[in-house]
Write a protein that holds these residues in place. Structure first.
Motif, PDB file in Angstrom:
ATOM      1  N   SER A 192       0.733  -1.113   0.032  1.00 42.82           N
ATOM      2  CA  SER A 192      -0.022  -0.228   0.020  1.00 42.82           C
ATOM      3  C   SER A 192       0.869   1.484   0.110  1.00 42.82           C
ATOM      4  O   SER A 192       0.457   2.282  -0.627  1.00 42.82           O
ATOM      5  N   THR A 195      -5.214   0.869  -3.821  1.00 39.33           N
ATOM      6  CA  THR A 195      -4.330   0.998  -2.440  1.00 39.33           C
ATOM      7  C   THR A 195      -5.257   0.751  -1.164  1.00 39.33           C
ATOM      8  O   THR A 195      -4.998   0.266  -0.242  1.00 39.33           O
ATOM      9  N   GLY A 238       1.581   1.865  -3.295  1.00 35.21           N
ATOM     10  CA  GLY A 238       0.466   2.261  -4.323  1.00 35.21           C
ATOM     11  C   GLY A 238       0.375   3.781  -3.917  1.00 35.21           C
ATOM     12  O   GLY A 238       0.071   4.531  -4.992  1.00 35.21           O
TER      13      GLY A 238
END
Length: 753
Positions: free
Chosen positions: A220, A243, A223
């Motif tokens: 994440s 994400t 992301g």
């Protein structure tokens, strides 16, 4: 002015001759190239193939990206069945990268100080073969470390600009998104991937919730980096939703370690972001967390109860919140560009107040209270600061046990697999775990101080690369990308210090790729860090040999596993001749495993028993073969409890009492904190003692009957030591009631003898 004379007819006539003579002076290379004319193509019947310049480099880069994409989908490559073929693929692509370098006349091998550290890590595992406890596992551990180096090196070679750098990040991110999607599909009943959703926790393709949560948390961060760098609105929305889905999976995997990585990684990412990127990062993280948190309130209880419609409603809430939040940001950016800072700040404040009022009016503070949150989430949140919990205490003991092993194997370690072979002999109280739950100490146990230092130096050179990057003042976009990758690597490494994420080869590959990207980024933004030297002429030979070192054993071991599966299937169907042939082939392909010898010894023992019952003259041949393979197996895997059980069955089929006693003694030595080992050994000693009494051999009988009492006393001393040092954890280590009967019977027989 003089009038220019026209060219003479003679000169005009001689011009074609000069042109002809000039064409006759073409080089051999030109003539050779010119010979490949359409006329030849027409004669051969094939159209002329014209490939764009750099096509081979593009192909190699594509193969590297495909290779980086797939590992998480095969149980994290934790098992040999998936890992060994991956080694073969790595070696082949590594060879193609070298071919591409030769084509470009680029013979550079080591270019960054970090390259040395990663290579030293693999070298340390090679040295660990010297004192390996289980040589077969140690060889596989070295192949794994060599694979990591090849992946690291390949990424540094193919990432020759920031466009490719970003492409690699996109590939890693897409791979993680697929893992998240499979986890959600499994939780909602649309995927039946084994072990992807169990006990209300998403584990996805990695089949372990803590690693899944950590992987999602780390990716994440990647992301967010891609999100804040993107300019296209549609792609921004894709990054934003993806994400947030990963954050959602990290939350509902219900892993305290994963949550800590989520928070610590976010803070680290924020701390190093430059200028406007920091504001973008803060907003993106906030939006992703809010969307994931709101969605999880419905999602986790729904999937636990099997209510898929409500689960998808939770996902829809997540998606809508993120899309609206991102469009709101785009509106504020437009307002800032058109109307200025003051009006934009006012609009943002009004929107914030409206959102707060809606949240209060809608009772969201109550909806996310402990009474409404899923029980699993609430209990896990409550345990975050608890240092007296069993998880915290057990991990501390794992670390202490690892240090005790390191004390006895300080320099080159035990070899890979050494922890699993030895930890029972060093543990303070009974526990079962195949991994240290601390990769730093796992490396120290397996590769000794040499490997431990190499691993630490890898992190030190990662920091050095970041420092050099910071000093070179690269464009903010380049620094943001490198800092984002470094933050993800540091967050991953921090969790690896409290869990066994990196024991899954796919996760280690992700981390080594992060290292490679930072090294490649530093080489691009700070060329002064490159190590420049004239490479030796024998470098191509080294490249070929390195590829073969990984390729040949990995292919051979993978093939051996295939033969073992065939042999086991044949044995289950009582086709013992086929089983024997298959196991022999497996041993020829991998003579260091030890387990294959145990399987073959058992097959030979079964054949002996059948032949002996039929009084066949070849029965004795199989007795000898079974014992030889059993001895080879124990020599190669002396502390493998499962393997020792196989050998115990073999000696039982052969009727070899001394062999059975030896194996039972080895079981007790391997795990002295398992009370069942004491009971089994005492029972065997008692049986042998009775046998010698029946044979009128009182001296031999007394020797074994006395050992029954000695085993009992040994257990009592061990229990007392554990209770004294670990009073709260010793409840599972108790004296078996049946042992008292064995001891009493042995004492009675001793008096009679």
């Amino acid at each position: 002015m003089a009038k220019k004379k026209p060219a003479s007819k003679k000169a005009n006539a001689e011009a074609p001759k000069r042109m002809s003579a000039s064409s006759a002076t073409k080089t051999k290379k030109e003539v050779r190239q010119g010979s490949r004319t359409p006329k030849m193509a027409k004669r051969s019947g094939f159209p002329r193939l014209s490939l764009p310049q750099g096509w081979f480099s593009a192909l190699v880069f594509f193969l590297v990206c495909v290779f980086l994409f797939y590992p998480p989908y095969f149980r994290g490559l934790f098992f040999d069945k998936e890992l060994l073929p991956t080694h073969v693929i790595t070696a082949l692509i590594y060879g193609l990268v070298w071919v591409d370098k030769f084509r470009r006349r680029d013979l550079r091998f080591i270019q960054n100080p970090l390259d040395y550290a990663v290579l030293a890590y693999a070298g340390a595992y090679l040295l660990s073969l010297i004192g390996a406890v289980h040589i077969g596992d140690a060889i596989k551990g070295f192949l794994k470390a060599l694979d990591y180096f090849m992946i690291y090196w390949m990424v540094t070679q193919v990432v020759r600009d920031y466009r490719r750098y970003e492409t690699v990040l996109q590939v890693l991110f897409a791979s993680a998104l697929g893992v998240a999607a499979i986890g959600i599909a499994a939780a909602t009943g649309y995927s039946h991937y084994p072990g992807a959703f169990e006990d209300g926790r998403i584990m996805s393709t990695l089949q372990y919730p803590n690693t899944t949560a950590t992987y999602m948390a780390v990716m994440s961060l990647i992301g967010v980096v891609l999100w804040i760098r993107e300019r296209n609105t549609v792609r921004k929305l894709i990054y934003a939703v993806s994400t947030t889905i990963m954050v959602l999976v990290a939350i509902v995997a219900v892993s305290k370690g994963g949550w800590l990585v989520l928070v610590a990684g976010a803070l680290l990412l924020l701390a190093g972001m430059p200028g406007l990127y920091r504001l973008k990062t803060a907003y993106s993280l906030f939006l992703a967390w809010v969307g994931a948190s709101l969605g999880s309130i419905k999602f986790l209880p729904a999937v636990t109860a099997g209510q898929n419609r409500l689960a998808f409603e939770g996902l829809l809430v997540t998606v809508l919140v993120v899309i609206l939040g991102q469009l709101l940001w785009e509106g504020l950016v437009w307002c800032y560009r058109k109307k200025g800072r003051v009006l934009t700040a006012g609009v943002a404040l009004v929107i914030l107040l409206i959102c707060a009022a809606v949240a209060v009016q809608g009772g969201w503070n109550a909806r996310i209270s402990r009474e409404v949150l899923p029980t699993s989430l609430a209990s896990r949140f409550a345990q975050l600061g608890d240092v007296t919990g069993s998880s915290y205490i057990s991990r501390l003991e794992f670390n202490y046990t690892a240090m005790r092993i390191v004390k006895d194997y300080p320099l080159v370690g035990t070899g890979a697999g050494g922890w699993n072979a030895l930890y029972h002999q060093y543990q303070g109280y009974p526990f079962w775990t195949t991994e240290v739950h601390n990769h730093f100490l796992q490396v120290w146990v397996e590769a000794g101080t040499t490997g431990f230092i190499a691993f630490l130096v890898m992190w030190a050179f990662l920091a050095y690369n970041l420092w050099r990057l910071y000093r070179s003042r690269p464009p903010q976009g380049e620094w943001a990308m490198n800092w984002g990758v470094a933050s993800a690597a540091l967050a991953f490494g921090a969790h690896a210090a409290i869990d066994f994420d990196l024991s899954l080869a796919a996760m280690a590959m992700v981390l080594w790729t992060f290292f490679a990207l930072v090294a490649a980024g530093t080489n691009l933004s700070c060329p002064g860090i490159r190590i420049t030297r004239k490479e030796p002429g024998w470098l191509p030979a080294v490249a070929v040999v390195t590829a073969l070192i990984l390729l040949i054993p990995a292919a051979s071991f993978a093939r051996a596993n295939t033969w073992v599966e065939r042999g086991a299937d044949a044995a289950n169907h009582n086709k013992f001749d086929q089983a024997e042939e298959a196991m022999n082939r497996a041993i020829n392909l991998n003579p260091w495993d030890g387990r294959f010898d145990a399987y073959l010894a058992k097959i030979c023992a079964v054949k002996y028993k059948v032949l002996a019952e039929n009084k066949h003259p070849q029965a004795g041949v199989y007795v000898t073969a079974a014992r030889e393979h059993a001895q080879d197996s124990e020599r190669l895997r002396p502390y493998d409890l499962q393997n020792l059980k196989e050998l115990l069955q073999t000696y039982s089929l052969l009727g070899d009492v001394k062999g059975q006693l030896h194996v039972l003694e080895q079981c007790l030595k391997t795990n002295p904190l398992d009370s069942a080992n004491y009971l089994n050994l005492a029972d065997a000693y008692l049986t042998v003692g009775k046998y010698y009494l029946d044979q009128k051999k009182p001296d031999e009988a007394r020797r074994y009957l006395t050992k029954v009492v000695q085993v009992s006393d040994q257990l009592d001393r061990k229990i007392a030591a554990v209770q004294a040092e670990y009073p709260l954890q010793s409840s599972s280590f108790r004296r078996p009631g049946e042992l008292d009967k064995k001891v009493e019977e042995a004492k009675i027989l001793l008096k009679k003898s």
